[in-house]
Design a protein around this motif. Structure first.
Motif, PDB file in Angstrom:
ATOM      1  N   ASP A  82      60.002  15.813  52.300  1.00  0.00           N
ATOM      2  CA  ASP A  82      60.131  15.421  51.085  1.00  0.00           C
ATOM      3  C   ASP A  82      60.148  16.828  50.191  1.00  0.00           C
ATOM      4  O   ASP A  82      59.959  17.812  50.826  1.00  0.00           O
ATOM      5  CB  ASP A  82      59.077  14.554  50.615  1.00  0.00           C
ATOM      6  CG  ASP A  82      57.645  15.033  50.537  1.00  0.00           C
ATOM      7  OD1 ASP A  82      57.512  16.184  50.314  1.00  0.00           O
ATOM      8  OD2 ASP A  82      56.716  14.104  50.532  1.00  0.00           O
ATOM      9  N   ARG A 130      64.592  12.362  45.078  1.00  0.00           N
ATOM     10  CA  ARG A 130      63.425  12.793  44.209  1.00  0.00           C
ATOM     11  C   ARG A 130      61.823  12.175  44.765  1.00  0.00           C
ATOM     12  O   ARG A 130      61.613  12.658  45.643  1.00  0.00           O
ATOM     13  CB  ARG A 130      63.707  11.897  42.604  1.00  0.00           C
ATOM     14  CG  ARG A 130      65.227  12.759  42.051  1.00  0.00           C
ATOM     15  CD  ARG A 130      65.445  11.774  40.940  1.00  0.00           C
ATOM     16  NE  ARG A 130      66.866  12.272  40.416  1.00  0.00           N
ATOM     17  CZ  ARG A 130      67.713  11.788  39.537  1.00  0.00           C
ATOM     18  NH1 ARG A 130      66.984  10.923  38.906  1.00  0.00           N
ATOM     19  NH2 ARG A 130      68.747  12.612  39.116  1.00  0.00           N
ATOM     20  N   ASP A 131      61.366  11.392  43.779  1.00  0.00           N
ATOM     21  CA  ASP A 131      59.981  10.756  44.343  1.00  0.00           C
ATOM     22  C   ASP A 131      60.367   9.633  45.087  1.00  0.00           C
ATOM     23  O   ASP A 131      59.112   8.891  45.369  1.00  0.00           O
ATOM     24  CB  ASP A 131      59.168  10.676  43.168  1.00  0.00           C
ATOM     25  CG  ASP A 131      58.479  11.933  42.517  1.00  0.00           C
ATOM     26  OD1 ASP A 131      58.478  12.959  43.231  1.00  0.00           O
ATOM     27  OD2 ASP A 131      58.496  11.825  41.290  1.00  0.00           O
ATOM     28  N   THR A 132      61.208   9.017  45.369  1.00  0.00           N
ATOM     29  CA  THR A 132      61.531   7.825  46.240  1.00  0.00           C
ATOM     30  C   THR A 132      61.802   8.120  47.672  1.00  0.00           C
ATOM     31  O   THR A 132      62.608   9.127  47.909  1.00  0.00           O
ATOM     32  CB  THR A 132      62.526   7.221  45.422  1.00  0.00           C
ATOM     33  OG1 THR A 132      62.351   6.722  44.243  1.00  0.00           O
ATOM     34  CG2 THR A 132      62.904   5.889  46.538  1.00  0.00           C
ATOM     35  N   MET A 143      61.828   0.620  49.751  1.00  0.00           N
ATOM     36  CA  MET A 143      61.499   1.818  48.754  1.00  0.00           C
ATOM     37  C   MET A 143      60.170   2.133  48.372  1.00  0.00           C
ATOM     38  O   MET A 143      59.351   1.155  48.411  1.00  0.00           O
ATOM     39  CB  MET A 143      62.172   1.104  47.502  1.00  0.00           C
ATOM     40  CG  MET A 143      63.580   0.375  47.518  1.00  0.00           C
ATOM     41  SD  MET A 143      64.871   1.755  48.301  1.00  0.00           S
ATOM     42  CE  MET A 143      65.135   2.594  46.829  1.00  0.00           C
ATOM     43  N   ASP A 145      57.496   5.008  46.606  1.00  0.00           N
ATOM     44  CA  ASP A 145      57.070   5.761  45.600  1.00  0.00           C
ATOM     45  C   ASP A 145      56.250   6.904  45.981  1.00  0.00           C
ATOM     46  O   ASP A 145      55.034   6.694  46.143  1.00  0.00           O
ATOM     47  CB  ASP A 145      56.567   5.142  44.256  1.00  0.00           C
ATOM     48  CG  ASP A 145      56.525   6.055  43.183  1.00  0.00           C
ATOM     49  OD1 ASP A 145      56.173   7.139  43.395  1.00  0.00           O
ATOM     50  OD2 ASP A 145      56.738   5.789  41.776  1.00  0.00           O
ATOM     51  N   SER A 146      56.413   8.077  46.304  1.00  0.00           N
ATOM     52  CA  SER A 146      55.551   9.020  47.063  1.00  0.00           C
ATOM     53  C   SER A 146      54.666   9.613  45.836  1.00  0.00           C
ATOM     54  O   SER A 146      53.663  10.161  46.362  1.00  0.00           O
ATOM     55  CB  SER A 146      56.573  10.254  47.737  1.00  0.00           C
ATOM     56  OG  SER A 146      57.429  10.900  46.495  1.00  0.00           O
ATOM     57  N   LYS A 147      54.823   9.516  44.793  1.00  0.00           N
ATOM     58  CA  LYS A 147      54.055  10.252  43.646  1.00  0.00           C
ATOM     59  C   LYS A 147      52.881   9.132  43.264  1.00  0.00           C
ATOM     60  O   LYS A 147      51.792   9.477  43.628  1.00  0.00           O
ATOM     61  CB  LYS A 147      54.736  10.271  42.437  1.00  0.00           C
ATOM     62  CG  LYS A 147      54.085  11.170  41.320  1.00  0.00           C
ATOM     63  CD  LYS A 147      54.867  11.242  40.067  1.00  0.00           C
ATOM     64  CE  LYS A 147      54.209  12.017  38.829  1.00  0.00           C
ATOM     65  NZ  LYS A 147      54.939  12.493  37.956  1.00  0.00           N
ATOM     66  N   LYS A 148      53.112   7.945  43.484  1.00  0.00           N
ATOM     67  CA  LYS A 148      52.128   6.841  43.161  1.00  0.00           C
ATOM     68  C   LYS A 148      51.567   6.381  44.601  1.00  0.00           C
ATOM     69  O   LYS A 148      50.590   5.816  44.665  1.00  0.00           O
ATOM     70  CB  LYS A 148      52.804   5.564  42.501  1.00  0.00           C
ATOM     71  CG  LYS A 148      53.125   5.751  40.957  1.00  0.00           C
ATOM     72  CD  LYS A 148      53.700   4.406  40.513  1.00  0.00           C
ATOM     73  CE  LYS A 148      54.132   4.637  38.877  1.00  0.00           C
ATOM     74  NZ  LYS A 148      54.823   3.366  38.445  1.00  0.00           N
ATOM     75  N   GLY A 152      57.751  -0.261  46.963  1.00  0.00           N
ATOM     76  CA  GLY A 152      58.351  -0.796  45.927  1.00  0.00           C
ATOM     77  C   GLY A 152      58.948  -2.037  46.459  1.00  0.00           C
ATOM     78  O   GLY A 152      58.451  -2.778  47.265  1.00  0.00           O
TER      79      GLY A 152
END
Length: 756
Positions: A82, A130-132, A143, A145-148, A152
């Motif tokens: 990532d 991006r963050d996905t 999907m 979310d690598s930030k949260k 998804g």
């Protein structure tokens, strides 16, 4: 074994303090089969069937990751990196690992692996946007979310495809505000599914449109973004999207592209016909080097536009004047059906009776493999290894007899390959088809072995001390036995303290164990035949060993039977059944220097006390966090000089460091660690350098007795820093005195204790 029983044992283990260097797990696997490769700077990360490794292109060094280093499953199927430099790996079981090289920490995503609604949970690919993280699986596209660090939506229904079909996604990208993913149903050619991110609900099948390439005559294998264009590699060439039409790169027409990758200036791809190509931004194509030496699986590109190929049998490949392989040192395969440790602590391993990879050895630092290709072996199916007389190692094949490696030799000499050339006879319909057993050395230095189902019924084979060979039938009450061993049998022979040879009988009509040869010369007459009717817990014997008290331990398909009187095994009470393991399939038993029994079952490994009355520990895949690798333990061996226990499975080799180390023959000096020692402390002081069954006295500097300790019996003992009243001692210098069982040998050392 019932889970409640294992839980009780684990709680007992948790009560014991840890000791430095003890209880350390290591895993050993083959990383030759690369399934995916990704690049970050000068590091190339390879996902393999034996774990994860990084290769530093500048230094040529490797870093390896298995279950012992943080993976929860090392059967890796995909890898991605990532924007933060985290390494994402997916597995055949759906487990996803996220490793941060900067903090050397792991995070795990177990939702897919724990999804009971899916049967095939394999992770096929990762795409970072991006963050996905777009996670392609055998049941659709998820999907994340690598930030949260949360999921998804997961898309599993696409367009007009029947909703009853399982749809696998093999790649995905986000391009022009849309999700593009290559999908297949296993029925006919694959397609590309396209979903507009502006759509309110992409979970509805009708939100996705379906596209075919070349009128559906080819299947798309991966999607790539390059030079502001969307490309699709397929089973019939390379295509790019031009005004909503898929146009081919004509020079690659008909090429079955197995993998593709891009950099800002270059696209690279490899084909099933072992070709490698690069393309520039004008779609000019260059053929790279000669044909690949073996099957490619994946591809990456370095800073100079050079290709790095992931192969299915030789790690990573790069081309200079020829293709060079880059692979960390390791075993030749992940099957360890039999393992044995020689007197030097070298571990020898056999790979199996089918789809074998030869046999291999591990000297504690490096692996070496012996195969048909590199050692002039007649085949690669070696399924048993043993240590024979004079430190020699024997590898037993499935169909071509035996290979002997003399002590100190690290190569195969064709003069030490034995079968028909020394009088052995194979199975009835093929005299050359000789299936060997494990071997055993008797007191005179003769090597005993068997030839499975020999056509002439002379199934017992012995190499005498003068290097002559004899074959003999085994007579049981006048009947010639046909079968002493087969593929399921781990150890065939055991020699007791009186010089009697014990052998397993796998002939269904006479299944059990027999005792033969208690005279100074070779005698193959069956003196005792022990079966389930005599008290053995099962009819299928799988291993046999003699412990340090001269008890015969017999592992069966129904538990463990112990013969306490080898000289008179038929007397009443001579055979006992170990009840806690009654009904368990016992694959293997090994004895450590403390006479403890390490038992390998189909449900994990168990450590028994010297007399077998206590379960000291149990190890499973679950309670070791995957470090055991596999619950079906095929073979166990012990390096008695280092106290390392090795567990052979068909998924890899695991080891565990223990305190069961062979004692010194005489005192040299005592090694005390840690020194100084801080109290209170949950760790123990280790006292290394003991003779067998030593006792320890802890004295104050003025000679007062503080504590007397009985050691486990091996080379290592422990003190917890407490006095005879179980109170932490005061700060000061303490004298550690160790003495032998008869009191004639003594050794002394000192330890500083600091009380806080």
């Amino acid at each position: 074994m019932k889970s409640g029983f294992f839980l009780g044992v684990v709680l007992i283990l948790a009560a014991h303090p840890a000791t430095a260097g003890i209880g350390v797990w290591k895993n050993y696997t083959s990383m030759k089969e690369v399934r995916g490769v990704a690049r970050e700077g000068n590091l190339f990360w390879a996902a393999t069937s034996g774990g994860l490794f990084s290769w530093n292109q500048t230094t040529g060094t490797y870093q390896l990751f298995t279950n012992a280093e943080g993976l929860q499953n090392f059967d890796l199927t995909a890898v991605g990196i990532d924007s933060h430099g985290n390494i994402w790996t997916g597995t055949s079981t759906g487990v996803i690992h996220v490793y941060s090289p900067s903090s050397q920490s792991w995070r795990y995503i177990l939702n897919i692996a724990g999804n009971g609604n899916q049967t095939n949970k394999k992770i096929n690919a990762f795409t970072m946007y991006r963050d996905t993280v777009l996670i392609c699986t055998e049941f659709g596209l998820s999907m994340f979310d690598s930030k949260k660090f949360q999921f998804g939506d997961t898309y599993s229904k696409f367009g007009t495809l029947p909703t009853t079909l399982r749809i696998a996604a093999s790649s995905a990208v986000i391009f022009n505000g849309k999700i593009w993913t290559t999908i297949s149903t296993g029925q006919g050619n694959g397609q590309i599914a396209v979903g507009d991110l502006a759509t309110v609900n992409l979970l509805q099948p009708e939100s996705w449109s379906l596209q075919s390439i070349a009128a559906g005559s080819v299947s798309p294998t991966s999607l790539l973004l390059y030079n502001n264009r969307l490309y699709a590699s397929t089973t019939g060439g390379l295509f790019y999207l031009d005004n909503n039409l898929w146009t081919s790169v004509s020079v690659l027409d008909g090429k079955n592209i197995v993998a593709a990758s891009t950099s800002p200036t270059t696209m690279a791809l490899c084909t099933t016909s072992f070709e490698v190509f690069t393309l520039n931004t004008q779609n000019d194509t260059l053929h790279v080097g000669s044909l690949l030496p073996n099957t490619p699986s994946s591809i990456a590109i370095d800073d100079n536009g050079k290709t790095v190929i992931g192969s299915l049998s030789t790690g990573l490949l790069t081309f200079a004047s020829a293709w060079d392989a880059h692979i960390p040192n390791g075993p030749n395969g992940n099957q360890f059906t039999s393992i044995a440790s020689d007197a030097n602590g070298v571990v020898w391993c056999a790979s199996g009776s089918s789809n074998g990879k030869g046999f291999y050895r591990f000297n504690g630092m490096d692996w070496k493999s012996f195969t048909r290709q590199n050692s002039q072996l007649p085949l690669d199916e070696y399924y048993r290894v043993s240590v024979g007389c004079n430190g020699s190692v024997w590898a037993s094949s499935w169909s071509r007899g035996f290979v002997e490696i003399p002590d100190g030799v690290d190569s195969v000499d064709t003069s030490h390959i034995f079968g028909r050339n020394v009088g052995m006879v194979g199975i009835p319909n093929d005299p050359n088809y000789i299936v060997g057993s494990t071997v055993e050395c008797d007191r005179q230095g003769n090597v005993w072995m068997t030839s499975r189902d020999a056509a002439n019924t002379r199934i017992l084979v012995i190499r005498k001390t003068n290097d002559t060979w004899i074959t003999s039938p085994v007579l049981l009450g006048g009947t010639r036995l046909k079968l002493l061993q087969d593929a399921a049998l781990e150890r065939s022979f055991a020699l007791d303290a009186s010089g009697n040879m014990w052998a397993v009988v796998r002939d269904p009509a006479y299944a059990g164990v027999i005792r033969i040869g208690n005279r100074p010369g070779i005698d193959t007459t069956v003196q005792y035949h022990i079966t389930s009717a005599d008290g053995l817990p099962g009819t299928e014997i799988r291993t046999i060993i003699v412990d340090r008290d001269n008890d015969i331990w017999v592992g069966t398909d129904g538990g463990i039977g112990i013969i306490f009187d080898p000289d008179n095994p038929k007397r009443a009470g001579s055979i006992a059944i170990y009840k806690p393991l009654l009904g368990q399939i016992i694959n293997t038993i090994s004895v450590d220097p403390l006479n403890q029994k390490w038992v390998g079952t189909t449900e994990g490994a168990i450590l028994l006390s010297q007399d077998g009355t206590q379960v000291l520990a149990s190890y499973t895949v679950d309670n070791t966090g995957g470090k055991l690798i596999d619950n079906d333990i095929k073979s166990i061996t012990i390096d008695v000089k280092k106290g390392i226990v090795y567990f052979g499975t068909t998924s890899g080799l695991a080891s565990l460091s223990t305190t069961a180390i062979e004692p010194k023959a005489s005192f040299d000096k005592l090694l005390i660690s840690p020194n100084p020692y801080i109290v209170p402390n949950t760790a123990l002081i280790t006292i290394d350098g003991l003779v067998e069954n030593s006792s320890i006295k802890v004295l104050s500097i003025d000679g007062r007795l503080i504590r007397e300790i009985k050691t486990p019996g091996g080379r290592i003992g422990f003190w917890d820093g407490k006095d005879a009243e179980d109170k932490d001692v005061a700060s000061g210098i303490y004298i550690i005195t160790a003495y032998s069982e008869d009191g004639t040998r003594v050794a002394t050392s000192k330890v500083a204790v600091v009380r806080r």
